[in-house]
Scaffold this motif. Structure first.
Motif, PDB file in Angstrom:
ATOM      1  N   VAL A  22       0.489  -0.974  -0.250  1.00  0.00           N
ATOM      2  CA  VAL A  22       0.235  -0.473  -0.044  1.00  0.00           C
ATOM      3  C   VAL A  22       0.649   1.395  -0.053  1.00  0.00           C
ATOM      4  CG1 VAL A  22      -1.570   1.453   1.224  1.00  0.00           C
ATOM      5  CG2 VAL A  22      -2.176  -1.261   0.980  1.00  0.00           C
ATOM      6  N   ALA A  23       1.745   1.205   0.753  1.00  0.00           N
ATOM      7  CA  ALA A  23       3.345   2.402   0.598  1.00  0.00           C
ATOM      8  C   ALA A  23       3.428   2.199  -0.736  1.00  0.00           C
ATOM      9  CB  ALA A  23       3.310   2.099   1.975  1.00  0.00           C
ATOM     10  N   ALA A  24       4.271   1.861  -1.073  1.00  0.00           N
ATOM     11  CA  ALA A  24       4.636   1.538  -2.297  1.00  0.00           C
ATOM     12  C   ALA A  24       3.694   2.289  -3.488  1.00  0.00           C
ATOM     13  CB  ALA A  24       4.361   0.346  -3.257  1.00  0.00           C
ATOM     14  N   ARG A  25       2.056   1.542  -3.677  1.00  0.00           N
ATOM     15  CA  ARG A  25       0.856   2.428  -4.190  1.00  0.00           C
ATOM     16  C   ARG A  25       0.912   3.687  -3.952  1.00  0.00           C
ATOM     17  NH1 ARG A  25      -4.770  -0.106  -3.285  1.00  0.00           N
ATOM     18  NH2 ARG A  25      -5.202   1.943  -1.801  1.00  0.00           N
ATOM     19  N   VAL A  26       0.764   3.839  -2.883  1.00  0.00           N
ATOM     20  CA  VAL A  26       0.604   5.420  -2.318  1.00  0.00           C
ATOM     21  C   VAL A  26       2.094   6.615  -2.987  1.00  0.00           C
ATOM     22  CG1 VAL A  26       0.862   6.951  -0.432  1.00  0.00           C
ATOM     23  CG2 VAL A  26      -0.458   5.036   0.034  1.00  0.00           C
ATOM     24  N   LYS A  41      12.029   1.006 -10.088  1.00  0.00           N
ATOM     25  CA  LYS A  41      11.414  -0.415 -10.838  1.00  0.00           C
ATOM     26  C   LYS A  41      10.863  -1.383  -9.640  1.00  0.00           C
ATOM     27  CE  LYS A  41      12.654   0.318 -15.215  1.00  0.00           C
ATOM     28  NZ  LYS A  41      14.123  -0.793 -16.650  1.00  0.00           N
ATOM     29  N   TRP A  42      11.436  -1.278  -9.211  1.00  0.00           N
ATOM     30  CA  TRP A  42      10.453  -2.176  -7.617  1.00  0.00           C
ATOM     31  C   TRP A  42       9.512  -1.634  -7.041  1.00  0.00           C
ATOM     32  CZ3 TRP A  42      11.151  -0.793  -2.280  1.00  0.00           C
ATOM     33  CH2 TRP A  42      11.733   0.249  -2.328  1.00  0.00           C
ATOM     34  N   ILE A  43       9.496  -0.471  -6.600  1.00  0.00           N
ATOM     35  CA  ILE A  43       8.601  -0.225  -5.649  1.00  0.00           C
ATOM     36  C   ILE A  43       6.681   0.158  -6.947  1.00  0.00           C
ATOM     37  CG2 ILE A  43       7.472   2.405  -5.393  1.00  0.00           C
ATOM     38  CD1 ILE A  43      10.215   2.892  -4.365  1.00  0.00           C
ATOM     39  N   GLN A  48       2.268  -3.237  -8.161  1.00  0.00           N
ATOM     40  CA  GLN A  48       0.735  -3.695  -8.770  1.00  0.00           C
ATOM     41  C   GLN A  48       1.008  -5.416  -8.702  1.00  0.00           C
ATOM     42  OE1 GLN A  48       2.933  -3.739 -12.418  1.00  0.00           O
ATOM     43  NE2 GLN A  48       2.898  -1.348 -12.591  1.00  0.00           N
ATOM     44  N   THR A  49       1.224  -5.281  -6.514  1.00  0.00           N
ATOM     45  CA  THR A  49       0.465  -6.582  -6.450  1.00  0.00           C
ATOM     46  C   THR A  49      -0.909  -6.591  -5.890  1.00  0.00           C
ATOM     47  OG1 THR A  49       1.869  -5.938  -4.057  1.00  0.00           O
ATOM     48  CG2 THR A  49       3.186  -7.112  -5.629  1.00  0.00           C
TER      49      THR A  49
END
Length: 53
Positions: A22-26, A41-43, A48-49
């Motif tokens: 969720v933090a990555a999506r934000v 790219k890793w973020i 996208q998971t």
């Protein structure tokens, strides 16, 4: 154990995989709004998971 001790133990642990996703999506959404297309790219992949939704 006091409340402060339990909070300190919790702060030493890693966030759950869902919290990380969720933090990555934000982060990706914030970067996109700011016009920054260079999010690592890793973020982007983590955002996208299925856990991020």
């Amino acid at each position: 154990m006091t409340i402060n001790e339990s909070q300190q133990r919790q702060s030493d642990s890693r966030p759950s995989p869902k919290a990380q996703a969720v933090a990555a999506r934000v982060r990706v959404n914030a970067d996109r709004r700011a016009g920054n297309d260079k999010t690592p790219k890793w973020i982007v992949k983590l955002s996208q998971t299925p856990a991020a939704k």
